[in-house]
Design a protein around this motif. Structure first.
Motif, mmCIF file in Angstrom:
data_model
loop_
_atom_site.group_PDB
_atom_site.id
_atom_site.type_symbol
_atom_site.label_atom_id
_atom_site.label_comp_id
_atom_site.label_asym_id
_atom_site.label_seq_id
_atom_site.Cartn_x
_atom_site.Cartn_y
_atom_site.Cartn_z
ATOM 1 N N ARG A 47 0.852 -1.177 0.000
ATOM 2 C CA ARG A 47 0.000 0.000 0.000
ATOM 3 C C ARG A 47 0.894 1.235 0.000
ATOM 4 N NH1 ARG A 47 -5.227 0.390 -1.125
ATOM 5 N NH2 ARG A 47 -5.454 2.034 0.437
ATOM 6 N N THR A 48 0.450 2.284 -0.666
ATOM 7 C CA THR A 48 1.215 3.516 -0.726
ATOM 8 C C THR A 48 1.515 4.023 0.681
ATOM 9 O OG1 THR A 48 0.271 4.126 -2.847
ATOM 10 C CG2 THR A 48 1.166 5.907 -1.516
ATOM 11 N N ALA A 65 8.005 -1.479 0.878
ATOM 12 C CA ALA A 65 7.845 -2.467 -0.183
ATOM 13 C C ALA A 65 7.950 -3.878 0.387
ATOM 14 C CB ALA A 65 8.909 -2.245 -1.259
ATOM 15 N N ALA A 66 7.137 -4.771 -0.145
ATOM 16 C CA ALA A 66 7.116 -6.152 0.338
ATOM 17 C C ALA A 66 8.365 -6.900 -0.132
ATOM 18 C CB ALA A 66 5.867 -6.862 -0.163
ATOM 19 N N ILE A 67 9.055 -7.534 0.804
ATOM 20 C CA ILE A 67 10.198 -8.374 0.425
ATOM 21 C C ILE A 67 9.858 -9.855 0.556
ATOM 22 C CG2 ILE A 67 11.894 -6.596 0.986
ATOM 23 C CD1 ILE A 67 12.466 -8.148 3.588
ATOM 24 N N ASP A 108 4.446 -10.553 3.323
ATOM 25 C CA ASP A 108 4.353 -9.099 3.494
ATOM 26 C C ASP A 108 3.277 -8.521 2.572
ATOM 27 O OD1 ASP A 108 6.415 -9.072 5.315
ATOM 28 O OD2 ASP A 108 7.938 -8.410 3.879
ATOM 29 N N ALA A 109 3.325 -8.946 1.306
ATOM 30 C CA ALA A 109 2.374 -8.440 0.320
ATOM 31 C C ALA A 109 0.944 -8.819 0.693
ATOM 32 C CB ALA A 109 2.722 -8.979 -1.062
ATOM 33 N N GLU A 110 0.758 -10.052 1.134
ATOM 34 C CA GLU A 110 -0.582 -10.529 1.476
ATOM 35 C C GLU A 110 -1.177 -9.726 2.634
ATOM 36 O OE1 GLU A 110 -2.756 -14.841 1.965
ATOM 37 O OE2 GLU A 110 -0.815 -14.542 2.937
ATOM 38 N N ALA A 165 12.100 -14.991 0.445
ATOM 39 C CA ALA A 165 12.404 -13.582 0.680
ATOM 40 C C ALA A 165 13.250 -13.016 -0.447
ATOM 41 C CB ALA A 165 13.130 -13.422 2.012
ATOM 42 N N SER A 166 13.013 -11.763 -0.795
ATOM 43 C CA SER A 166 13.827 -11.084 -1.804
ATOM 44 C C SER A 166 15.285 -11.104 -1.369
ATOM 45 C CB SER A 166 13.368 -9.636 -1.988
ATOM 46 O OG SER A 166 12.021 -9.590 -2.393
ATOM 47 N N THR A 167 16.182 -11.334 -2.322
ATOM 48 C CA THR A 167 17.596 -11.484 -1.965
ATOM 49 C C THR A 167 18.215 -10.179 -1.496
ATOM 50 O OG1 THR A 167 18.152 -11.196 -4.306
ATOM 51 C CG2 THR A 167 17.977 -13.453 -3.483
ATOM 52 N N THR A 168 17.783 -9.058 -2.049
ATOM 53 C CA THR A 168 18.364 -7.779 -1.644
ATOM 54 C C THR A 168 17.339 -6.830 -1.048
ATOM 55 O OG1 THR A 168 18.009 -6.672 -3.785
ATOM 56 C CG2 THR A 168 20.040 -7.956 -3.523
#
Length: 241
Positions: free
Chosen positions: A147-148, A152-154, A158-160, A175-178
């Protein structure tokens, strides 16, 4: 009923998740997908209703159009009015990877990403799931899966938590690597009249030094960069992809 989350590190869930994601995109729905930077919320770039749904899910307006993810430079050439030679060099050096390039869009395109002022921000991600999906769906409008005003979701979890059932399916690749968003550059002045300079709109995964090694004097000096998120063409950047 909550939207399904597929663990794409499991082959059976990967197949089911990709099938669901393709169907959702074709029906104008949203999905969350992994990229090499952060997780993204995606829609069919050529479905104006789906793009509007994406902006609403994030709590954004048309003044913040999303970037477009592509499977390679062939698609970039189809979306951009012209791909100048310095951009070809950047693509060779940094794609797939964390570089988003703003160019003039092909005027014949039948799409509506928002208030783009005739430009498009394009990136090829370095993630196997994202690239496989893009090969099958075509260009996707993708913004960071949050959401603005929130981080940011890693991860897909998180996104859910932020997007809930506004998204039809979640593709989880760990998980996002960076967790570092892409660098965004404005290359629109490389075509047409005026001084050809590439402007850094946001520094992220690709550093200024990396860019200067490829562009030399075509990269605008740090001292002249205002740090704003709006390129001279007027397109605000609507996501962290």
């Amino acid at each position: 009923m909550s939207s399904p989350l597929y663990d794409c590190r499991d082959d059976a869930q990967l197949l089911a998740g990709m099938r669901h994601a393709r169907q959702a995109i074709s029906h104008g729905e949203l999905i969350v997908m992994p990229t090499d930077t952060v997780y993204g919320v995606a829609a069919d770039a050529f479905n104006a209703t789906a793009v509007q749904r994406l902006l609403e899910a994030k709590g954004r307006g048309r003044q913040s159009p999303p970037p477009v993810l592509v499977p390679g430079i062939r698609t970039l050439r189809a979306l951009a009015a012209e791909v100048p030679e310095p951009v070809e060099r950047l693509v060779d050096a940094f794609w797939p990877g964390g570089l988003t390039i703003v160019l003039r869009s092909q005027p014949s395109l039948s799409w509506d990403l928002g208030d783009t002022h005739g430009t498009v921000a394009v990136r090829m991600p370095a993630n196997r799931i994202a690239l496989e999906l893009l090969e099958e769906t075509g260009p996707l409008a993708v913004s960071s899966a949050n959401r603005t005003g929130m981080a940011a979701a890693i991860s897909a979890d998180d996104a859910e938590r932020m997007l809930g059932d506004s998204v039809a399916a979640y593709l989880d690749d760990g998980a996002s690597t960076t967790g570092i968003a892409s660098t965004i550059i404005d290359a629109t002045t490389l075509v047409g009249e005026g001084e050809p300079l590439v402007r850094v709109l946001r520094e992220g995964a690709i550093t200024r030094d990396d860019l200067r090694a490829v562009l030399g004097d075509l990269l605008e000096d740090d001292s002249t960069d205002s740090g704003a998120d709006v390129p001279p063409t007027g397109q605000p950047i609507g996501g962290t992809e």
